[in-house]
Design a protein around this motif. Structure first.
Motif, PDB file in Angstrom:
ATOM      1  N   LEU A 223       0.822  -1.207   0.000  1.00  0.00           N
ATOM      2  CA  LEU A 223       0.000   0.000   0.000  1.00  0.00           C
ATOM      3  C   LEU A 223       0.858   1.259   0.000  1.00  0.00           C
ATOM      4  N   ASP A 224       1.801   1.351   0.898  1.00  0.00           N
ATOM      5  CA  ASP A 224       2.595   2.572   1.049  1.00  0.00           C
ATOM      6  C   ASP A 224       3.504   2.834  -0.149  1.00  0.00           C
ATOM      7  N   ASP A 225       4.047   1.774  -0.752  1.00  0.00           N
ATOM      8  CA  ASP A 225       5.002   1.953  -1.843  1.00  0.00           C
ATOM      9  C   ASP A 225       4.344   2.371  -3.151  1.00  0.00           C
ATOM     10  N   MET A 226       3.021   2.431  -3.160  1.00  0.00           N
ATOM     11  CA  MET A 226       2.348   2.939  -4.360  1.00  0.00           C
ATOM     12  C   MET A 226       2.661   4.410  -4.595  1.00  0.00           C
ATOM     13  N   SER A 227       3.173   5.084  -3.571  1.00  0.00           N
ATOM     14  CA  SER A 227       3.569   6.487  -3.761  1.00  0.00           C
ATOM     15  C   SER A 227       4.685   6.594  -4.795  1.00  0.00           C
ATOM     16  N   GLU A 228       5.526   5.537  -4.925  1.00  0.00           N
ATOM     17  CA  GLU A 228       6.589   5.530  -5.923  1.00  0.00           C
ATOM     18  C   GLU A 228       6.035   5.413  -7.343  1.00  0.00           C
ATOM     19  N   LEU A 229       4.830   4.858  -7.465  1.00  0.00           N
ATOM     20  CA  LEU A 229       4.245   4.597  -8.778  1.00  0.00           C
ATOM     21  C   LEU A 229       3.313   5.711  -9.222  1.00  0.00           C
ATOM     22  N   GLN A 230       2.993   6.620  -8.322  1.00  0.00           N
ATOM     23  CA  GLN A 230       2.090   7.723  -8.627  1.00  0.00           C
ATOM     24  C   GLN A 230       2.612   8.511  -9.816  1.00  0.00           C
ATOM     25  N   GLY A 231       1.760   8.721 -10.811  1.00  0.00           N
ATOM     26  CA  GLY A 231       2.141   9.470 -11.999  1.00  0.00           C
ATOM     27  C   GLY A 231       2.755   8.617 -13.082  1.00  0.00           C
ATOM     28  N   HIS A 232       3.113   7.367 -12.754  1.00  0.00           N
ATOM     29  CA  HIS A 232       3.724   6.459 -13.728  1.00  0.00           C
ATOM     30  C   HIS A 232       2.830   5.257 -14.028  1.00  0.00           C
ATOM     31  N   TRP A 233       1.891   4.993 -13.139  1.00  0.00           N
ATOM     32  CA  TRP A 233       0.877   3.959 -13.350  1.00  0.00           C
ATOM     33  C   TRP A 233      -0.478   4.663 -13.491  1.00  0.00           C
ATOM     34  N   PRO A 234      -1.433   4.067 -14.219  1.00  0.00           N
ATOM     35  CA  PRO A 234      -2.781   4.651 -14.282  1.00  0.00           C
ATOM     36  C   PRO A 234      -3.379   4.770 -12.890  1.00  0.00           C
ATOM     37  N   GLU A 235      -3.988   5.896 -12.620  1.00  0.00           N
ATOM     38  CA  GLU A 235      -4.535   6.135 -11.289  1.00  0.00           C
ATOM     39  C   GLU A 235      -5.615   5.123 -10.935  1.00  0.00           C
ATOM     40  N   ARG A 236      -6.385   4.670 -11.922  1.00  0.00           N
ATOM     41  CA  ARG A 236      -7.451   3.717 -11.599  1.00  0.00           C
ATOM     42  C   ARG A 236      -6.876   2.376 -11.144  1.00  0.00           C
ATOM     43  N   VAL A 237      -5.711   1.987 -11.654  1.00  0.00           N
ATOM     44  CA  VAL A 237      -5.074   0.753 -11.208  1.00  0.00           C
ATOM     45  C   VAL A 237      -4.616   0.899  -9.755  1.00  0.00           C
ATOM     46  N   LEU A 238      -4.006   2.029  -9.441  1.00  0.00           N
ATOM     47  CA  LEU A 238      -3.572   2.275  -8.066  1.00  0.00           C
ATOM     48  C   LEU A 238      -4.770   2.303  -7.124  1.00  0.00           C
ATOM     49  N   ALA A 239      -5.855   2.927  -7.571  1.00  0.00           N
ATOM     50  CA  ALA A 239      -7.059   2.994  -6.739  1.00  0.00           C
ATOM     51  C   ALA A 239      -7.632   1.598  -6.494  1.00  0.00           C
ATOM     52  N   MET A 240      -7.632   0.762  -7.524  1.00  0.00           N
ATOM     53  CA  MET A 240      -8.147  -0.598  -7.383  1.00  0.00           C
ATOM     54  C   MET A 240      -7.299  -1.399  -6.402  1.00  0.00           C
ATOM     55  N   GLN A 241      -5.981  -1.224  -6.452  1.00  0.00           N
ATOM     56  CA  GLN A 241      -5.124  -1.944  -5.516  1.00  0.00           C
ATOM     57  C   GLN A 241      -5.293  -1.424  -4.092  1.00  0.00           C
ATOM     58  N   ARG A 242      -5.408  -0.105  -3.947  1.00  0.00           N
ATOM     59  CA  ARG A 242      -5.635   0.453  -2.603  1.00  0.00           C
ATOM     60  C   ARG A 242      -6.918  -0.120  -2.002  1.00  0.00           C
ATOM     61  N   ASN A 243      -7.969  -0.141  -2.802  1.00  0.00           N
ATOM     62  CA  ASN A 243      -9.256  -0.635  -2.302  1.00  0.00           C
ATOM     63  C   ASN A 243      -9.178  -2.119  -1.979  1.00  0.00           C
ATOM     64  N   TRP A 244      -8.446  -2.881  -2.775  1.00  0.00           N
ATOM     65  CA  TRP A 244      -8.353  -4.316  -2.539  1.00  0.00           C
ATOM     66  C   TRP A 244      -7.560  -4.610  -1.259  1.00  0.00           C
ATOM     67  N   ILE A 245      -6.487  -3.862  -1.043  1.00  0.00           N
ATOM     68  CA  ILE A 245      -5.705  -4.040   0.183  1.00  0.00           C
ATOM     69  C   ILE A 245      -6.517  -3.571   1.387  1.00  0.00           C
ATOM     70  N   GLY A 246      -7.179  -2.431   1.251  1.00  0.00           N
ATOM     71  CA  GLY A 246      -8.188  -1.990   2.208  1.00  0.00           C
ATOM     72  C   GLY A 246      -7.731  -1.877   3.651  1.00  0.00           C
TER      73      GLY A 246
END
Length: 656
Positions: A223-246
Motif C-alpha cells: 500500500l505505502d510503496d504505491m507512492s513511488e508509482l504515482q504518476g507512472h501507473w494509471p490512477e485507476r489501477v492504483l485505486a483498485m489496488q488500494r481498495n483491494w488491500i483496504g
C-alpha cells in the motif's frame, strides 16, 4: 510476370515469390525479406555490455489459447512502438517474448481430446509464434520462454521453497471458493460477481486443506510503496489496488463468551473500526461457516446450525454481503459479555459475516450499521442509538445512522465527538485488558493451491513421521508425469495428479520411509509473478536469474498490458518482487516503473467473440493490408488506453 489486381485500398501486392512491378510497393515481398535480415544481424538482441544505457520494455506475455486476435495486435503494437522508439534514441533495449503456458484451458482441452495438455499447448504456441514473427514485433527471440517448460518451473518451485523457508508459504484448512464446473479452487480475486471468472459458473464454498502465500505480511508495503508509482501507473489501477488491500484502523476487542452446559467459557476477539460504539452493541454475530460457530453452539442448537450451514454453502460472498438480501441466521444458544458495560449479548450465526474476514465475528451495533439493523429487525433484537446525529431513531425508520455525531448512552464517552471517542474507547479497553488499537486489511492471504494437472507441482513431500518435507534443491524440478491423458478432476477436490501413483509414492528425503508428493499444483499467477526476472537471463542454470545481470535491467522501464490484471497479476508481481528483494537477490523492490493499459478492441460496441460472430482474424487483415498498415491502424485508432471499435476503423487508409 503477373501483378495482382489493385486491392480496394489502392495498395498493391504480389503473389508470394514474384517480383513487383517497378515503382509499386509490395508489402508481401518486404515482409518476406526483412525478418531474416533482422535475425541474421541480431537487430533486436540487446548488446548488454554496458556501452549504452539500458531500457527494459515488456508486454504482458500471452496465453496460447489459439491464434493471435486483434487484441494482441493492439497490445503488442503499443509495446513495440516504445521499444523501437528507444532503440532509435540510442538505448540498449530488452524487449523479450514468451508464453504463460500452464492453465485450465489446456487441461480442459486435454480432457475433451483424451490427450496430454502439452500437445494442445505447444501446438498453439507454435501457431502464435509464427503469427508474432509475421506481425514483425521487435522481440529478442533468443530469450523466448514458456512457463510450462521444466527449465522454467524448476525455478518457480525453487522460489516456492524460499518462500516456505521464510514462513510465507503455509497450509491450512479453510472454506474456499469452489467452481463446480471446473472442479477447482479459486482465489477471491478469481471470483467475479459470484461466478468463476473463467467459465461463469456460480461459485460455492468447500472446506479444504490448501496452500497459501502470506501476502498479508506485505500489506503495508504494498500500500505505502504505491507512492513511488504515482504518476507512472494509471490512477485507476492504483485505486483498485488500494481498495483491494483496504487498510482500516480500529481496535481488537475481546468478548468473553459465557459458559453453558457442555461448553466452557472462552474468549472471542472482534475487529471494529468504531470501538466508540461499543455501548450500542446489542447482539454478537459469528460467520455460520466458521469453525468458531461449531465451537460455540450449544447441543440444543447444533442441528439447526448444521442445517443452516448447508444452505450457506450455496451462496457466494457477493450474495452474502448484499444489503438487498433478507437476513437469515441461527441463535447459537450462547451469550457474549460486553467488556465495557457487562451486558449479555446473544450470539447468532449468520451468513452476512464472512469466516475469512477479520476474526469471523462481529459486535453488532444495529442503530449505526444497516446490515446489523436489518438483522435486528428480522429477529426482533434491540436497537440502541449511541450516536446523536440529529436524525430520527433508526429503530423507527429502519435506516441506520452512520458516520459523525456526538456520543450518547455511552457512559464515560457521552458528549465526545467520534474523533475523540475512538481513542478514548481504546484507552479504556487497554486499561481493562480487553482490547487494543489494531490495523486490519481487506487483503487476504493468496490461495495458490489448484486441483489441476497442468500446472507447477508443489515441491513438498508428506511423510507420516516427518510432516511436510520440501523436495531437496538438487531434485528439482519435480516434473509432471507424462502418462496422464486428460483424466477428469475429482468432485471431492483431489487433483488428477493423485491418479499417477508411481509419481505420488516416493521415499521421504529425511527418513527414507514411504511418503507421498503433494498432488496440488500452483496457481498460474505464481508463474507470471516472476517471469520478467527470468527474461533477463533465461538460460541461466544456477538460479532463477543471473545475479550479475539482473540489476542492470530491473525494474522494467515500461510495462504494457490490460487493466483486467490490475489486482491479480500486478499485485502478485509486486509481492514477489518485494520478497525477492528482501532475500537480497534484487535491488529493485517494485517490478514495473511505468505501466500502460491498452484498451480493448471491440466490434460493433461488443467484445470480439466467436460465439457472437463478430471476431476479426488478424491473419486475414495481414493478408489483405500488410503488417505496416495494420500496425499503423492500431497505433493511431485512438489513445492507447481507450477502447477501439473495429467497426469504426480500417487499415485501408493506412495502406494508401
Amino acid at each position: 510476370m503477373s501483378v495482382q489486381p489493385e486491392t480496394e485500398t489502392g495498395a498493391q501486392s504480389t503473389v508470394a515469390g514474384e517480383t513487383p512491378e517497378e515503382g509499386v510497393y509490395s508489402f508481401a515481398s518486404m515482409e518476406a525479406k526483412w525478418p531474416q535480415v533482422w535475425e541474421d544481424l541480431k537487430v533486436f538482441t540487446p548488446v548488454d555490455d554496458g556501452s549504452r544505457e539500458r531500457r527494459y520494455v515488456l508486454d504482458m506475455f500471452p496465453y496460447p489459447s489459439g491464434d493471435l486476435h486483434m487484441g494482441h495486435a493492439e497490445a503488442f503494437a503499443m509495446g513495440d512502438v516504445v521499444a523501437r522508439y528507444l532503440r532509435q534514441k540510442g538505448f540498449d533495449v530488452l524487449h523479450p517474448i514468451g508464453w504463460d503456458s500452464f492453465g485450465l484451458p489446456a487441461e480442459n482441452a486435454a480432457i475433451k481430446r483424451n490427450a496430454h495438455p502439452s500437445e494442445w499447448t505447444y501446438a498453439n504456441i507454435d501457431t502464435q509464434a509464427a503469427s508474432f514473427k509475421r506481425y514483425a514485433i521487435s522481440a529478442d527471440w533468443s530469450r523466448r520462454l514458456h512457463t510450462s517448460d521444466p527449465e522454467y518451473y524448476r525455478w518457480t518451485q525453487w522460489l516456492f521453497k524460499r518462500f516456505y523457508e521464510r514462513g510465507l508459504a503455509y497450509r491450512k484448512d479453510s472454506p474456499v471458493n469452489w467452481c463446480p464446473k471446473d472442479l477447482t479452487v479459486l482465489a477471491n480475486e478469481q471470483v467475479v460477481n459470484g461466478a468463476c471468472e473463467r467459465c461463469g459458473t456460480p461459485v460455492t464454498k468447500k472446506s479444504l486443506n490448501q496452500w497459501y502465500f502470506k501476502i498479508t505480511d506485505y500489506a503495508d508495503r504494498l500500500l505505502d510503496d504505491m507512492s513511488e508509482l504515482q504518476g507512472h501507473w494509471p490512477e485507476r489501477v492504483l485505486a483498485m489496488q488500494r481498495n483491494w488491500i483496504g487498510r482500516s484502523e480500529g481496535a481488537h476487542v475481546r468478548f468473553a463468551i459465557e459458559a453453558t452446559d457442555g461448553r466452557p467459557e472462552r474468549e472471542v476477539t472482534v475487529f471494529t473500526t468504531r470501538p466508540d460504539t461499543l455501548y450500542g452493541a446489542t447482539f454478537f454475530v459469528v460467520a455460520a461457516d466458521a469453525h468458531l460457530a461449531l465451537d460455540l453452539v450449544t447441543p440444543e442448537q447444533h442441528d439447526a446450525l448444521m442445517a443452516y450451514r448447508e444452505k450457506v454453502k450455496a451462496l457466494s460472498d457477493i450474495e452474502r454481503q448484499s444489503t438487498e438480501r433478507e437476513k437469515t441466521g441461527v441463535f447459537t444458544g450462547r451469550y457474549a459479555i460486553n467488556p465495557l458495560n457487562g451486558e449479555k449479548l446473544p450470539v447468532w450465526a449468520a451468513d452476512y459475516v464472512l469466516a475469512d474476514y477479520g476474526t469471523g465475528a462481529i459486535m453488532a451495533v444495529p442503530a449505526h450499521d444497516q446490515r446489523d439493523l436489518d438483522f435486528a429487525r428480522a429477529f426482533d433484537l434491540p436497537v440502541r442509538p449511541v450516536l446523536n446525529t440529529g436524525g430520527e431513531d433508526p429503530a423507527e425508520t429502519g435506516i441506520a445512522t452512520a458516520g459523525e455525531g456526538t456520543l450518547m448512552n455511552s457512559g464515560e464517552l457521552d458528549g465526545l465527538s467520534k474523533a475523540d471517542a475512538i481513542p478514548a474507547a481504546i484507552a479504556i479497553l487497554e486499561k481493562l485488558g480487553t482490547g487494543e488499537k489494531f490495523v486490519n486489511f481487506r487483503l487476504r492471504d493468496w490461495l495458490l493451491s489448484r486441483q489441476r494437472f497442468w500446472g507447477t507441482p508443489i515441491p513438498i513431500i508428506h511423510c507420516a513421521e516427518c510432516g511436510e518435507v520440501p523436495v531437496p534443491d538438487d531434485q528439482l524440478p519435480v516434473t509432471l508425469p507424462e502418462n496422464l491423458r486428460g483424466e477428469a478432476l475429482s468432485p471431492r477436490g483431489t487433483s488428477p495428479l493423485a491418479a499417477a501413483l508411481e509419481w505420488v509414492n516416493v521415499e521421504c528425503p529425511n527418513c527414507g520411509r514411504a511418503a507421498q508428493r503433494d498432488t496440488d499444483t500452483m496457481d498460474t499467477f505464481v508463474d507470471s509473478s516472476w517471469y520478467f526476472l527470468r527474461f533477463v537471463s533465461p538460460h541461466f542454470t544456477e538460479g532463477p536469474f543471473d545475479p550479475a545481470k539482473i540489476n542492470d535491467w530491473m525494474p522494467v522501464g515500461q510495462y504494457v498490458g490490460g487493466v483486467e490484471h490490475a489486482i491479480l497479476h500486478l499485485l502478485y508481481a509486486r509481492f514477489f518482487t518485494k520478497v525477492i528483494h528482501d532475500m537480497g537477490m534484487l535491488d529493485a523492490d517494485e517490478p514495473f516503473s511505468a505501466l500502460l493499459n491498452q484498451g480493448q478492441v471491440l466490434n460493433g460496441g461488443k467484445a470480439m467473440s466467436k460465439s457472437l460472430g463478430n471476431g476479426v482474424d488478424l491473419g486475414e487483415q495481414l493478408d489483405k493490408f500488410g503488417v505496416d498498415a495494420v500496425r499503423l491502424t492500431m497505433v493511431f485508432a485512438s489513445p492507447p488506453e481507450d477502447d477501439v471499435d473495429w467497426a469504426d476503423v480500417s487499415p485501408s487508409g493506412s495502406a494508401k
